[in-house]
Design an enzyme around this catalytic site. Sequence first.
Site, PDB file in Angstrom:
ATOM      1  N   LYS A   5       0.848  -1.197   0.000  1.00  0.00           N
ATOM      2  CA  LYS A   5       0.000   0.000   0.000  1.00  0.00           C
ATOM      3  C   LYS A   5       0.887   1.251   0.000  1.00  0.00           C
ATOM      4  O   LYS A   5       1.481   1.617   1.002  1.00  0.00           O
ATOM      5  CB  LYS A   5      -0.918  -0.003   1.232  1.00  0.00           C
ATOM      6  CG  LYS A   5      -1.959   1.103   1.162  1.00  0.00           C
ATOM      7  CD  LYS A   5      -1.738   2.046   2.261  1.00  0.00           C
ATOM      8  CE  LYS A   5      -2.166   3.389   2.421  1.00  0.00           C
ATOM      9  NZ  LYS A   5      -1.936   4.417   1.507  1.00  0.00           N
ATOM     10  N   GLU A  17       9.371   1.074  11.018  1.00  0.00           N
ATOM     11  CA  GLU A  17      10.464   2.046  10.847  1.00  0.00           C
ATOM     12  C   GLU A  17       9.805   3.406  10.938  1.00  0.00           C
ATOM     13  O   GLU A  17       9.054   3.790  10.049  1.00  0.00           O
ATOM     14  CB  GLU A  17      11.155   1.804   9.503  1.00  0.00           C
ATOM     15  CG  GLU A  17      12.537   2.391   9.463  1.00  0.00           C
ATOM     16  CD  GLU A  17      12.516   3.809   8.936  1.00  0.00           C
ATOM     17  OE1 GLU A  17      12.468   4.728   9.780  1.00  0.00           O
ATOM     18  OE2 GLU A  17      12.531   3.999   7.722  1.00  0.00           O
ATOM     19  N   GLY A  35       6.734   4.978   8.464  1.00  0.00           N
ATOM     20  CA  GLY A  35       5.948   6.206   8.527  1.00  0.00           C
ATOM     21  C   GLY A  35       6.049   6.832   9.897  1.00  0.00           C
ATOM     22  O   GLY A  35       7.066   6.674  10.583  1.00  0.00           O
ATOM     23  N   GLU A  61       9.254  15.644  15.382  1.00  0.00           N
ATOM     24  CA  GLU A  61       9.641  15.496  13.979  1.00  0.00           C
ATOM     25  C   GLU A  61       8.910  16.554  13.150  1.00  0.00           C
ATOM     26  O   GLU A  61       7.680  16.606  13.155  1.00  0.00           O
ATOM     27  CB  GLU A  61       9.252  14.088  13.510  1.00  0.00           C
ATOM     28  CG  GLU A  61       9.866  13.712  12.195  1.00  0.00           C
ATOM     29  CD  GLU A  61       9.673  12.238  11.859  1.00  0.00           C
ATOM     30  OE1 GLU A  61       8.552  11.736  11.994  1.00  0.00           O
ATOM     31  OE2 GLU A  61      10.655  11.597  11.451  1.00  0.00           O
ATOM     32  N   CYS A  92      13.341  10.399   7.503  1.00  0.00           N
ATOM     33  CA  CYS A  92      13.136   9.961   8.886  1.00  0.00           C
ATOM     34  C   CYS A  92      14.414  10.087   9.699  1.00  0.00           C
ATOM     35  O   CYS A  92      14.366  10.354  10.889  1.00  0.00           O
ATOM     36  CB  CYS A  92      12.623   8.533   8.900  1.00  0.00           C
ATOM     37  SG  CYS A  92      13.582   7.425   7.870  1.00  0.00           S
ATOM     38  N   GLY A 120       2.419   4.184  13.541  1.00  0.00           N
ATOM     39  CA  GLY A 120       3.088   2.945  13.959  1.00  0.00           C
ATOM     40  C   GLY A 120       2.428   2.327  15.188  1.00  0.00           C
ATOM     41  O   GLY A 120       2.237   1.108  15.266  1.00  0.00           O
TER      42      GLY A 120
HETATM   43  P1  NAP Z   1       1.799   8.430   8.004  1.00  0.00           P
HETATM   44  O1  NAP Z   1       0.451   8.969   8.313  1.00  0.00           O
HETATM   45  O2  NAP Z   1       2.489   7.650   9.049  1.00  0.00           O
HETATM   46  O3  NAP Z   1       1.674   7.573   6.651  1.00  0.00           O
HETATM   47  C1  NAP Z   1       2.529   6.522   6.259  1.00  0.00           C
HETATM   48  C2  NAP Z   1       1.728   5.459   5.522  1.00  0.00           C
HETATM   49  O4  NAP Z   1       0.735   4.911   6.399  1.00  0.00           O
HETATM   50  C3  NAP Z   1       0.955   5.980   4.318  1.00  0.00           C
HETATM   51  O5  NAP Z   1       0.905   4.977   3.333  1.00  0.00           O
HETATM   52  C4  NAP Z   1      -0.409   6.230   4.897  1.00  0.00           C
HETATM   53  O6  NAP Z   1      -1.432   6.224   3.939  1.00  0.00           O
HETATM   54  C5  NAP Z   1      -0.552   5.063   5.833  1.00  0.00           C
HETATM   55  N1  NAP Z   1      -1.502   5.284   6.931  1.00  0.00           N
HETATM   56  C6  NAP Z   1      -1.956   6.451   7.419  1.00  0.00           C
HETATM   57  N2  NAP Z   1      -2.820   6.233   8.428  1.00  0.00           N
HETATM   58  C7  NAP Z   1      -2.913   4.894   8.584  1.00  0.00           C
HETATM   59  C8  NAP Z   1      -3.633   4.049   9.476  1.00  0.00           C
HETATM   60  N3  NAP Z   1      -4.444   4.545  10.409  1.00  0.00           N
HETATM   61  N4  NAP Z   1      -3.482   2.708   9.358  1.00  0.00           N
HETATM   62  C9  NAP Z   1      -2.660   2.194   8.426  1.00  0.00           C
HETATM   63  N5  NAP Z   1      -1.958   2.941   7.559  1.00  0.00           N
HETATM   64  C10 NAP Z   1      -2.080   4.287   7.629  1.00  0.00           C
HETATM   65  O7  NAP Z   1       2.723   9.576   7.571  1.00  0.00           O
HETATM   66  P2  NAP Z   1       2.252  10.856   6.733  1.00  0.00           P
HETATM   67  O8  NAP Z   1       0.836  11.229   7.006  1.00  0.00           O
HETATM   68  O9  NAP Z   1       2.635  10.582   5.359  1.00  0.00           O
HETATM   69  O10 NAP Z   1       3.171  11.934   7.372  1.00  0.00           O
HETATM   70  C11 NAP Z   1       2.886  12.436   8.673  1.00  0.00           C
HETATM   71  C12 NAP Z   1       4.157  12.634   9.438  1.00  0.00           C
HETATM   72  O11 NAP Z   1       4.786  11.369   9.610  1.00  0.00           O
HETATM   73  C13 NAP Z   1       5.211  13.473   8.742  1.00  0.00           C
HETATM   74  O12 NAP Z   1       5.016  14.824   8.916  1.00  0.00           O
HETATM   75  C14 NAP Z   1       6.461  12.957   9.373  1.00  0.00           C
HETATM   76  O13 NAP Z   1       6.679  13.601  10.607  1.00  0.00           O
HETATM   77  C15 NAP Z   1       6.165  11.511   9.606  1.00  0.00           C
HETATM   78  N6  NAP Z   1       6.735  10.648   8.552  1.00  0.00           N
HETATM   79  C16 NAP Z   1       7.760   9.851   8.871  1.00  0.00           C
HETATM   80  C17 NAP Z   1       8.329   9.042   7.909  1.00  0.00           C
HETATM   81  C18 NAP Z   1       9.478   8.171   8.215  1.00  0.00           C
HETATM   82  O14 NAP Z   1      10.066   7.587   7.309  1.00  0.00           O
HETATM   83  N7  NAP Z   1       9.843   8.017   9.452  1.00  0.00           N
HETATM   84  C19 NAP Z   1       7.845   9.035   6.621  1.00  0.00           C
HETATM   85  C20 NAP Z   1       6.751   9.836   6.311  1.00  0.00           C
HETATM   86  C21 NAP Z   1       6.218  10.634   7.301  1.00  0.00           C
HETATM   87  P3  NAP Z   1      -1.919   7.603   3.267  1.00  0.00           P
HETATM   88  O15 NAP Z   1      -0.770   8.129   2.530  1.00  0.00           O
HETATM   89  O16 NAP Z   1      -3.028   7.152   2.390  1.00  0.00           O
HETATM   90  O17 NAP Z   1      -2.355   8.481   4.395  1.00  0.00           O
END
Ligand code: NAP
Length: 510
Positions: free
Chosen positions: A185, A261, A239, A396, A295, A244
């Site tokens: 996904k 991660e 993410g 973050e 990240c 997580g």
């Molecule tokens: P996120 O919400 O953690 O999204 C990561 C992935 O998880 C995406 O594919 C997202 O889908 C999916 N997802 C979202 N909500 C979910 C749920 N309840 N159950 C299962 N999967 C779900 O990250 P983001 O919204 O892209 O970014 C938010 C913040 O996360 C950023 O500002 C940053 O601080 C952090 N982030 C960290 C990393 C890392 O590598 N550590 C990477 C990205 C973001 P959708 O895209 O469809 O929402």
Amino acid sequence: MNHSSDQLPSYRLYINGEWIDACDGAMMPVNEPALGQPMAYVARGSAADIDRAVAAARNAFDAGPWPHTPPHERARILHALADGIEARTAEFAEVEARNLGVPIRKSSFVDLPWAVEHLRVFAELARRDAYEPLPWNDLPGLSWNFVWREPIGVCGQIIPWNYPLLMAAWKIAPALATGNVIVLKPASYTPLTALLLAEVIHDSGLLPRGVFNLVTGPGAEVGEALAAHPGVDKIAFTGSTQVGRRIMELASATIKGVTLELGGKSPSIVLPDADLDLATDGVLFGVFFNGGQSCEAGTRCLVPEKLHDAFLARLVARTEVMRLGDPLDFETDQGPLVSHRQLQSVEEYVALGLREGAKLAIGGHRATVPGFEHGPFFEPTIFTGVRNDMRLAQEEIFGPVLSVVPYRDVGEAIKIANQTMYGLGAAVWSRDIPAAIEVARRIRAGTVWINDHHIILPSAPFGGFKQSGIGREHGLQGMLAYTEAKHIHVDLMQKREGRLHWDVMLPQAE
Ligand code: NAP
Ligand code: MG
């Protein structure tokens, strides 16, 4: 890929070896951040589509040949997929640059070759016999014991938007190398290069139906359905720490294995003897690479008090020359952020930092790039006067924002470095390698770079301490994370006498 009525490409779901519409036929737009307008449409999958994808994967695993395909055959296929991506490098690099907003210089020379290399390293690891010696055993009787490694089963893989193709490669390579099947996904902002990867897989004709499935759609619906699905054996997620936590909760109902991660707030520690020219560009590379959307970005720069002003002046001078611009221009150093929502969040953190008493040394505002007025550009930003207990230094931000934190002695630097709920990465800048290694050993983080940053090798374990995650990706550890260990015990006595362990309940026959 099809073309929609307004001539933008559109992509369907990839399930059981076929491109199909979402159950309810819904589509969603995919934005090109620099232009602030859609560049494609993708299917908006739902929980019902996850049911279909998991059923296909389940069947491919339970009834198909894939889990029993010999390792050398899986290796051959991974190399062929790497070849398939390589043959379309320019297209992948352009789509990545347009969809994420990163400069094409970076997508061409980092994302593409590293994704390809990842598949190749796991092809080689697949061939390697993961031999785990067991001690000789003759208690209670002579026996031969060995460890058999086999695939876990159906793996749900949920990836973020910040490195769309690389994250897809990181996830699928170890899973396929070990004979698992996949439901991937991608993030809703950036699904396009994962869809191109699905095209490469489909066109190769090398994977049995249902081994690789891809479902686009909102995380809150599709991601949750995948993490909770009883037909899924393992979830691998990259993410935010917040999501997580939710993944673990959902996975707990059926005791799925999880690898996570998550976020970071990684320190770049400049030791008093550091080569300051090297450290200046190195610290900036550590934080601003990928627009600060990494990240393991080095978002906290720890500097000796005595060097603070001089080093800050160097950081500012080098930041001033960075060029914001069109992601498709090879001269651009930093493109837009991924979205206006992300831009707003970065702006809120800058306002928060100022309220907490930190001062801007450079940047701190939206930027306008001529011809790209609708793009969410943000100036590379450096805060000074930051205390490590400020939210600015603890949370973050995921944008181009560096906090400079002074320290008195190395002991204090290590203490500050570890004062965070995260533990993903760290950099140490020093000419004294033994001293730098000593610091590296005292940092509670999964990767420590000495005089570099962002070097994540497919052959070396990567992951987080503390709330930066669970488990490791990459290398032998990353591969074993996609296997179940089975102990096979073979009795070598082949006779009734001498089985003392049976005698405790069954008298020997007269
Ligand atoms: P996120 O919400 O953690 O999204 C990561 C992935 O998880 C995406 O594919 C997202 O889908 C999916 N997802 C979202 N909500 C979910 C749920 N309840 N159950 C299962 N999967 C779900 O990250 P983001 O919204 O892209 O970014 C938010 C913040 O996360 C950023 O500002 C940053 O601080 C952090 N982030 C960290 C990393 C890392 O590598 N550590 C990477 C990205 C973001 P959708 O895209 O469809 O929402
Ligand atoms: Mg989110």
